[in-house]
Design an enzyme around this catalytic site. Structure first.
Site, PDB file in Angstrom:
ATOM      1  N   LYS A   1       0.844  -1.202   0.000  1.00  0.00           N
ATOM      2  CA  LYS A   1       0.000   0.000   0.000  1.00  0.00           C
ATOM      3  C   LYS A   1       0.877   1.248   0.000  1.00  0.00           C
ATOM      4  O   LYS A   1       1.901   1.286   0.697  1.00  0.00           O
ATOM      5  CB  LYS A   1      -0.876  -0.040   1.258  1.00  0.00           C
ATOM      6  CG  LYS A   1      -1.879   1.098   1.397  1.00  0.00           C
ATOM      7  CD  LYS A   1      -2.717   0.900   2.667  1.00  0.00           C
ATOM      8  CE  LYS A   1      -3.802   1.937   2.833  1.00  0.00           C
ATOM      9  NZ  LYS A   1      -4.679   1.649   3.986  1.00  0.00           N
TER      10      LYS A   1
ATOM     11  N   SER B   1      -9.718  -0.585   7.164  1.00  0.00           N
ATOM     12  CA  SER B   1      -9.180  -0.417   5.814  1.00  0.00           C
ATOM     13  C   SER B   1      -8.554  -1.641   5.170  1.00  0.00           C
ATOM     14  O   SER B   1      -8.263  -1.627   3.981  1.00  0.00           O
ATOM     15  CB  SER B   1      -8.146   0.702   5.803  1.00  0.00           C
ATOM     16  OG  SER B   1      -8.811   1.920   5.700  1.00  0.00           O
TER      17      SER B   1
HETATM   18  N1  GLN Z   1     -12.828   4.092   6.659  1.00  0.00           N
HETATM   19  C1  GLN Z   1     -12.189   4.444   7.875  1.00  0.00           C
HETATM   20  C2  GLN Z   1     -11.779   5.890   7.860  1.00  0.00           C
HETATM   21  O1  GLN Z   1     -11.974   6.508   6.868  1.00  0.00           O
HETATM   22  C3  GLN Z   1     -11.030   3.549   8.105  1.00  0.00           C
HETATM   23  C4  GLN Z   1      -9.789   4.019   7.451  1.00  0.00           C
HETATM   24  C5  GLN Z   1      -8.642   3.127   7.691  1.00  0.00           C
HETATM   25  O2  GLN Z   1      -8.784   2.050   8.279  1.00  0.00           O
HETATM   26  N2  GLN Z   1      -7.479   3.630   7.309  1.00  0.00           N
HETATM   27  O3  GLN Z   1     -11.272   6.402   8.817  1.00  0.00           O
END
Ligand code: GLN
Length: 487
Positions: A79, A178
């Site tokens: 990533k 995420s």
């Molecule tokens: N969707 C969540 C957020 O926007 C999780 C993001 C993540 O795990 N980096 O904070």
């Protein structure tokens, strides 16, 4: 001949038997990327030279008859919020568009030491904020199951690349879901490790008390192998711990013929209520039934503070993000605004110009929200209150784990949604994380894995949650309910 549907094990066997070389493998997967990624856009950068060089080294070791390392010749991606020395690391942001990493994250060093081939860096929502990868400054990634849909986020590029067969595994990060939420949208396996299990050194920080680097793969065993490679204490991350993970998976006193066929599984009532798509619910409960038939005991449990998890997460994560992102001011780090007109009357105006241009709208929204939550007069009402709620959420899990070994829930309340569908409605987007964020608040390990397809042929994911440092138990249970989705 190189066969498809590769796993880490099959690659190792193939290399041992000289069915193919590591260089041939790297070339094969680079070709897949070339063919498929025009449509999917999982990669922000393809590192052909690096992969071929790493592959050559593996082949040289094989030629010298050295023992194969754990990930020898296994093509992977990282990533783009995790540093790989010599490659760009943009965090999906214009702010870091031209930033080249000067060192590698500890997790990256570990996979490279074990012989993995890094094919490139994968797309994400800007600074890992989002649930669809649409917030990337470099355009969205598409879901390989249906190109009109999102892959989930923020590790959408990583997950889509694995799902599309562009590589065998990917390293992602999970602050609030995420790794798991996109894994569920794209029908792959993703683990968010226990907080402290994996070094965060070299991960661009979003919410430091919440996030972990974790593994994404096409099957549970590969996910476990990668996790075993990257876990462990690192002197460069004071929050990483040197605990040994129990290797035995047997819940004491409850073995059946030496196997763990009788885990006690908890089904948290609050995760199966309003807002959950019917097909997702049915599919998860069907998998639970299957486990029950294999001898597991299933029990309803309650996590009464689950309803506050999303609010609590968005206060704590934005507060941490507002502090973590302060360094991108165009002076210490990041984008310098070009237009001299906007600049230069004062240092403050300079910062404003750089940050206004460099950050996208979701990141700005979070910095503003987080700064507000931490500001004098509001700190107690928001940030401190959220920390107290966080403790209650942790306690809910601790109490549940007095009664059961592991919990099973849906990973996401719905399957992959259409590109653009939730982009203008941040609250709808935040709801995609409703079942994942509490795990980060409590620092627990959790894995998402496919459990079926809906009528539209979109993957459905289930989530297995365990007490701290019980990754091995989670993997063990996951293997008992593992299925292969037919594309
Ligand atoms: N969707 C969540 C957020 O926007 C999780 C993001 C993540 O795990 N980096 O904070």
């Amino acid at each position: 001949m190189i066969k498809d549907n590769f796993t880490i094990k099959k690659i190792q066997e193939g290399l041992k038997c000289k069915d193919f070389s590591a260089v041939e493998l790297a070339k094969k997967y680079l070709k897949v990327i070339e063919e498929k990624d025009k449509d999917i856009h999982a990669f922000l950068e393809v590192s052909e030279n690096m992969a071929l060089k790493q592959a050559q080294e593996v082949d040289e070791k094989i030629a010298k008859q050295e023992k194969l390392t754990l990930l020898a010749g296994v093509p992977c991606s990282v990533k783009d919020a995790i540093m790989v020395e010599g490659l760009k690391c943009t965090a999906g942001s214009k702010m870091l568009k031209n930033y080249k990493a000067v060192y590698s994250a500890t997790s990256v060093k570990k996979i490279v030491e074990q012989g993995a081939l890094i094919l490139g860096k994968t797309n994400l929502d800007e600074f890992a904020m989002g649930s669809s990868t649409e917030h990337s400054a470099f355009g969205p990634t598409k879901n390989p199951w249906d190109l009109t849909r999102v892959p989930g986020g923020t590790s959408g590029g990583s997950v889509a690349s694995v799902s599309a067969g562009e590589n065998i595994f990917s390293l992602g990060s999970d602050t609030g879901g995420s790794i798991r939420q996109p894994a569920s949208f794209c029908g792959v396996v993703g683990l968010k490790p226990t907080y402290g299990a994996v070094s965060r050194y070299g991960l661009i920080a979003h919410g430091s008390s919440l996030e972990q680097i974790g593994a994404i793969a096409n099957n549970v065993e590969d996910c476990q192998t990668v996790f075993n490679t990257i876990k462990g204490k690192d002197e460069k991350d004071a929050t990483s711990v040197a605990l040994s993970f129990p290797t035995t998976n047997l819940p004491t006193g409850r073995q059946v013929a030496g196997r763990t066929t009788n885990y006690k599984i908890g089904i948290p009532r609050e995760y199966f209520g309003e807002g959950l798509d019917e097909e997702v619910k049915e599919s998860v409960l069907k998998a639970v039934k299957g486990l029950e038939e294999q001898g597991c005991q299933v029990k309803e449990v309650s996590l009464p503070h689950a309803v506050y998890a999303l609010a609590c997460y968005y206060i704590i994560s934005t507060s941490e993000a507002s502090a973590n992102l302060a360094r991108y001011d165009g002076v210490r780090y990041g984008h310098r605004a070009k237009s001299q007109k906007q600049k230069a009357n004062s240092l403050l105006e300079d910062y404003i110009a750089d940050r206004s241009e460099g950050f996208g709208s979701e990141v700005k929204r979070r910095i503003i929200l987080g700064t507000f939550c931490l500001s004098s007069g509001y700190y107690d009402a928001y940030y401190q209150k959220a920390q107290k709620v966080r403790e209650l959420i942790k306690q809910d899990f601790a109490l549940a784990f007095e009664k059961v070994d592991l919990l099973i829930t849906p990973t996401s309340p719905f399957c992959a949604f259409k590109l653009g569908e939730k982009l203008d409605d941040p609250l709808q987007m935040y709801l995609a994380d409703i079942y994942t964020v509490s795990i980060n608040l409590a620092g627990l390990p959790a894995l998402s894995m496919p459990c079926g397809l809906n009528k539209e042929k979109l993957p459905i994911g289930l989530q297995i949650i365990g007490p701290h440092f019980t990754e091995n138990k989670i993997f063990d249970l996951a293997k008992k309910t593992e299925i292969t989705l037919e594309k």
